[in-house]
Design a protein around this motif. Sequence first.
Motif, PDB file in Angstrom:
ATOM      1  N   LEU A 609       0.841  -1.190   0.000  1.00 35.56           N
ATOM      2  CA  LEU A 609       0.000   0.000   0.000  1.00 35.56           C
ATOM      3  C   LEU A 609       0.880   1.245   0.000  1.00 35.56           C
ATOM      4  N   THR A 610       0.278   2.396   0.164  1.00 42.48           N
ATOM      5  CA  THR A 610       1.036   3.647   0.178  1.00 42.48           C
ATOM      6  C   THR A 610       2.137   3.608   1.226  1.00 42.48           C
ATOM      7  N   GLU A 611       1.816   3.042   2.387  1.00 38.24           N
ATOM      8  CA  GLU A 611       2.781   3.032   3.497  1.00 38.24           C
ATOM      9  C   GLU A 611       3.792   1.909   3.405  1.00 38.24           C
ATOM     10  N   GLY A 612       3.702   1.046   2.361  1.00 35.72           N
ATOM     11  CA  GLY A 612       4.696  -0.001   2.183  1.00 35.72           C
ATOM     12  C   GLY A 612       4.086  -1.384   2.155  1.00 35.72           C
ATOM     13  N   GLY A 613       4.966  -2.377   2.167  1.00 36.17           N
ATOM     14  CA  GLY A 613       4.521  -3.760   2.095  1.00 36.17           C
ATOM     15  C   GLY A 613       3.705  -4.184   3.297  1.00 36.17           C
ATOM     16  N   GLN A 614       2.725  -5.060   3.047  1.00 31.96           N
ATOM     17  CA  GLN A 614       1.841  -5.532   4.107  1.00 31.96           C
ATOM     18  C   GLN A 614       2.163  -6.962   4.550  1.00 31.96           C
ATOM     19  N   HIS A 615       3.115  -7.596   3.898  1.00 32.25           N
ATOM     20  CA  HIS A 615       3.652  -8.895   4.320  1.00 32.25           C
ATOM     21  C   HIS A 615       2.608 -10.012   4.297  1.00 32.25           C
ATOM     22  N   TYR A 616       1.614  -9.907   3.408  1.00 32.41           N
ATOM     23  CA  TYR A 616       0.726 -11.063   3.233  1.00 32.41           C
ATOM     24  C   TYR A 616       0.534 -11.315   1.736  1.00 32.41           C
ATOM     25  N   CYS A 617       0.291 -12.567   1.424  1.00 29.59           N
ATOM     26  CA  CYS A 617       0.248 -13.021   0.039  1.00 29.59           C
ATOM     27  C   CYS A 617      -1.201 -13.274  -0.393  1.00 29.59           C
ATOM     28  N   ILE A 618      -1.540 -12.837  -1.624  1.00 33.77           N
ATOM     29  CA  ILE A 618      -2.887 -13.100  -2.144  1.00 33.77           C
ATOM     30  C   ILE A 618      -2.808 -13.953  -3.413  1.00 33.77           C
ATOM     31  N   TYR A 619      -1.680 -14.605  -3.612  1.00 34.18           N
ATOM     32  CA  TYR A 619      -1.546 -15.476  -4.792  1.00 34.18           C
ATOM     33  C   TYR A 619      -2.652 -16.532  -4.763  1.00 34.18           C
TER      34      TYR A 619
END
Length: 648
Positions: A609-619
Amino acid sequence: MKKFEPAVFIPAAVLIFAGVAYAVLAGDQAEALFGDLRTLITVNAGWVYSVGVGIFLVAAVIVALSDWGRIKLGPDDSEPEYGFLGWFAMLFSAGMGIGLMFFAVAEPLTHFVTPPNGDPETVAAAEQAMVLTFFHWGVHAWAVYAIVGLSLAYFAFRHNLPLTIRSALYPLIGERIYGPIGHAVDVVAILGTLFGVATSLGYGVSQINAGLNSLFGLPISPPVQVGLIVLITALATTSVLAGLDAGIKRLSELNLFLAIGLMIFVFIAGPTLFLIGAYVQNIGDYVDQLALLTFNVDAYGDGVWVNDWTLFYWGWWISWSPFVGMFIARISRGRTIREFILGVLFGPTLFTFLWMTIYGNTALLQAVGGTAEPLLQLVRDGDTPLVLFTFLESLPFSAITSVLAIILVTTFFVTSSDSGSLVKATLASGGDLTPPLWQRFFWAVLEGVVAAVLLLTGGLAALQSATIAAALPFTFVIFLAFIGLMRAWSMETARRAGVKSAPQLPVEGAAVPWRTRLKLMFSTPKPDDVRAWMKEFVEPAFQEVIPEMEHQGLSAQMEWSEDRDRVWLTIQHGDQPDFIYGVELKSYDEAPAPGASPSQQNSRGEVFLTEGGQHYCIYGYSKMQVIRDVIRHYERHRQWIHHLVNVN
């Protein structure tokens, strides 16, 4: 929870009887042995005490101000079990209430008569005396209590481990806390608690005896003091049998009210305006010299004064920390870590400073003015128990205030004894918060018996030296407990971050059955697989969102990185922050799938997101699922903008 832990109760009882027997039978030999051991430790390893309490203080403040401070000592929806007044009264009475009665006048005058630096009995010596008194009774002592209490409260109330010292080591040794190692830790805690309170009880009755002698002519003798121990033990037994709420809490609140009443009287009857200014200056001088005093071990001197005073206090506070730390943990369920640390560190400390200023500076003003010769002579002669009552004789209504002082000394002893008995009973019952009555009775009576026997046989000094010497190994136990605490907090922080960042899988219109989704969670896709999925599902999802945003009057666009490993959607909001939602290909060396090769790479499609990586995968998400995840984050973004607009 167990109501009786024989692996703790029996060894503790046997060792207590053995220790008392040795102190009684060996007599002078025991006192010399433990005295030499104490000297050996303070001379050669005293720096461990100084460094230890310094680290504990800094660590406590950092933790209180960090994000960890928001964690509750209990479930997230728990509330404090006791109101602030009752909580403060109990931790203050158990922590050091009795010491204030004994040393409030005696210690400042002692430093005034024999200062570590400079000329004695001068204005400079008086100023230095208050700084040193504040130093010994200030935040360092409560930092030790706070670290121990925090470790116990966190694991007991948040992770449902037993409220025992062993639980603080759970992150380091795991289930072995329930074996011999854990039993040994709790046995040592019981020994330290009983011997610490018993020696304080034995010495403290000398002050009560001195007060009764001053008022009523009661002789100062061992039989009288043993009788006082019997009385205090009877009161403590009654209180501890009544329970925490009905007994200890009410008696602690009575202590606090009586102490405040006596303090206000001395404040009004003494040099009131001078005391207000002295309180402010004393705190300023204390803060100014805090770092220097903390790490002063007199390496370039003979170290006698530091060993006799500062290191003695550090050893004493550390030896008391299992008892006081466990007790304040017991009464702190439901508070946040920040409330706990700041309350424990600064609540009692500021009250202690006020108490010491009112009593100590009043006596020092008399000494500087030349009207306190009887007090100074008592200090020179080492007749400390009489100092407080002689000081009160210099003020109006001394007969009344002396009686009140005797009552306060007695009730402070009772609260220390009954809270100590509750702690020992809890340890010997496997951490049960309501240990059986017979255990509470046993430990309360044994405490009095040990104090009386040692008082009659002269073994108190030996036991006190042994208790302080035992603080050295327990310093390392506290270090280990804090390391375990940080490890547990790091795990909790990671868990919270995972819960916060993990998306809620949409159910309506879901194109991926749950079994397929579970299979994807354990898959190890290759980079090309993730890129293909991004092209087939993520890009169409963004393209479907863009016209809807434009229909709402917003500008939206999709972009790919040059290496095609990132794709993101930007929704512009004019003067307000833009919304960015993207998916990035990331590859890791780990092999999370069962049976996968450690060298096999795992590629993920992670959200940023704007603030950076969220460390979760939606593959593996379908187009509709990607859209719903975009909308979920976009709703949060709009709520943030709403907050910014309304705040500004």
